[in-house]
Scaffold this active site. Structure first.
Site, PDB file in Angstrom:
ATOM      1  CG  ASP A 333      -0.193   0.137   2.519  1.00  0.00           C
ATOM      2  OD1 ASP A 333       0.928  -0.408   2.626  1.00  0.00           O
ATOM      3  OD2 ASP A 333      -0.722   0.766   3.447  1.00  0.00           O
ATOM      4  CD  GLU A 334      -0.561   4.641   3.244  1.00  0.00           C
ATOM      5  OE1 GLU A 334      -1.476   5.364   3.661  1.00  0.00           O
ATOM      6  OE2 GLU A 334       0.311   4.155   3.985  1.00  0.00           O
ATOM      7  CB  ALA A 335       3.959   1.737  -3.424  1.00  0.00           C
TER       8      ALA A 335
END
Length: 526
Positions: A333-335
């Site tokens: 996530d949140e890359a």
């Protein structure tokens, strides 16, 4: 004399209940407002599939024994010993564990042909001659024992009401997540959490081991990850890490209580602790400073370097070897600092590594837009305002056969404040009071994701603002009990009015364990 008065009171209440049972002669769902006949059972949480009160119960006293049946059942014996260990302190009774099944007491019965209980369910039958717990598996016997504990007082001996409970879980996966990366917590603290959860039939513990702020597990092939990358936390504290032996001890401890540990090594983002530990993981060959803030999305592994995939293979290989459970979580996530094409390429290779090490991929739901591997499990953490396209990608993956774990952040993120007066916690997903955390249906929550695709539910506890055991418990309880019921109880048994009464009945038990829980004003605590 106090014991005598308590026993007489129980018998009088039971007598009134039985007269009502004779008049009605029906089963009732504990999620409804229960009839008087179910008064002795109405505090059970999670709500069982069915309950029938019938006749006098069994008085547990100094002569009570736990009988583990005839034959070589070593696992049944172990369950009996563990249940005795759980009950001895609160009851003050010796509760010896013996073989055989003849005689009164608590009888554990393993029956692989038992009907209506599934792999984790059970049947509990109580009468004056004893209590019989029947299940197909040792896990089912253990869960039956947790129900039996709730039918006895929080402290001291008591009488198990007469009747039958038949029960089985709605969803296979009922999890809690602990973030030891933002703030470091010891294995002993996590074990305490396991002990607080197993009475409510939680069966998975997802451990978020790595993030920008800290790397918490020793890795032999990359020792600086823990030695250097584990040396700080949010706010600049000393951090810490677990040795492989400590992690293995936690895995074994949880496993003995039928809780599977799901380790998470977050990638390709949330990796500043790793980048700071090894310059070679950075595209420019320069290691950044360690990070003690709370921002997200600024770090990324160097997707174009082959050394990155050697790192992934060696780290995940060591973690997989230490973890007997089937799942290995790779984050995802949140890359935001990883270009979309690079993200897809990286996750393809990372998923292949997980498969080579004999595990099933779990990843946050962003993987749905980047080609989940066959069998990969998606963990959805969106909320009511999440973009429709993002939700649709999850639904499409679910319809293609990918199981989904539901962790909606505006329902199950335990780091969200209860209300404006809550001191720890965040608010980006909104306030999550106890009623909101409970009042939703996992089987119908996400459009396009049928109940058959829902593997289960999980409540994450992120620790950007949680640095003490007291704050941990305050944010987790009592909302974790709602998660337990949503994951276990049949849909027809769910309902806030019934649940808040069952939750209130758990107050004395939480008090007896010394749990620092939020006394929601919406719950009629006893």
């Amino acid at each position: 004399m106090r014991v005598l008065r308590r026993t007489l009171g129980t018998l009088l209440a039971l007598g009134a209940a039985l007269s009502c049972t004779a008049a009605r002669g029906d089963d009732a769902r504990p999620g409804d407002d229960p009839p008087a006949a179910l008064a002795p059972f109405e505090g059970l949480l999670p709500a069982p599939v069915s309950v029938r009160a019938a006749g006098p119960g069994y008085a547990v006293g100094p002569g009570t024994v736990i009988r583990t049946g005839a034959g070589p059942g070593e696992e049944v014996r172990r369950v009996g010993e563990l249940l005795a260990e759980q009950w001895r302190g609160p009851s003050g009774l010796p509760l010896p564990v013996v073989g055989g099944s003849d005689g009164d007491g608590i009888r554990l019965r393993l029956d692989e042909e038992a009907e209506g209980v599934g792999d984790e369910g059970y049947r509990l039958e109580s009468a004056p001659g004893g209590v019989t717990l029947t299940a197909r598996t040792p896990a089912g016997l253990f869960h039956a024992g947790q129900t039996l504990r709730q039918l006895l007082p929080a402290a001291g001996p008591g009488t198990v009401p007469g009747g039958t409970v038949e029960d089985r879980p709605r969803f296979a996966y009922r999890g809690a997540m602990v973030d030891v990366a933002r703030h470091f917590f010891t294995v002993e603290q996590v074990k305490r959490y396991v002990d607080q959860l197993v009475p409510y039939k939680v069966n998975a513990l997802h451990v978020h081991l790595t993030d920008d702020q800290g790397w918490r597990l020793a890795v032999d092939s990359w020792p600086r990850l823990a030695e250097y990358g584990g040396g700080t936390e949010v706010g600049g504290g000393p951090g810490g890490y677990w040795t492989k032996e400590q992690y293995a001890d936690l895995v074994a401890y949880a496993g003995e209580r039928y809780v599977d540990v799901v380790p998470e090594i977050d990638m390709p983002g949330h990796v500043n602790a790793a980048l700071a530990s090894y310059a070679e993981l950075n595209c420019d060959g320069r290691a950044p400073e360690r990070y003690t803030g709370t921002k997200v999305g600024f770090s990324s592994l160097c997707v174009g370097k082959e050394r990155t995939y050697e790192f992934v293979d060696e780290v995940l290989g060591e973690v997989a070897e230490l973890t007997p459970g089937r799942y290995l979580h790779i984050g995802g996530d949140e890359a935001h600092s990883t270009p979309a094409a690079d993200y897809e390429a990286f996750m393809d290779r990372a998923q292949a590594v997980v498969g080579r090490h004999g595990k099933t991929v779990v990843a946050w739901h962003q993987l749905s837009a980047a080609g989940p591997a066959e069998g990969a499990v998606l963990q959805y953490w969106g909320h009511d305002r999440t973009a429709a396209a993002e939700k649709a990608a999850v639904a499409s993956a679910a319809q293609a056969g990918h199981p989904v774990i539901l962790s909606p952040s505006d329902r199950l993120y335990l780091d969200m404040k209860y209300d404006a007066a809550t001191k720890p916690g965040l608010t980006w997903a909104g306030y999550v009071p106890v009623e909101r955390a409970y009042s939703w249906d996992p089987g119908a929550h996400l459009a396009g994701v049928p109940e058959s695709a829902v593997l289960g539910v999980e409540a994450p506890l992120w620790t950007e603002t949680v640095a003490t055991r007291a704050d941990w418990e305050f944010m987790a309880f009592p909302r974790m009990l709602g998660l337990a019921e949503l994951g276990w109880s049949p849909a027809g048994s769910l309902g806030w009015d019934g649940y808040r009464k069952r939750l209130a009945a758990q107050g004395p038990r939480l008090d007896a364990q010394g749990v620092n829980y939020h006394r929601s004003p919406d719950v009629p605590w006893s």
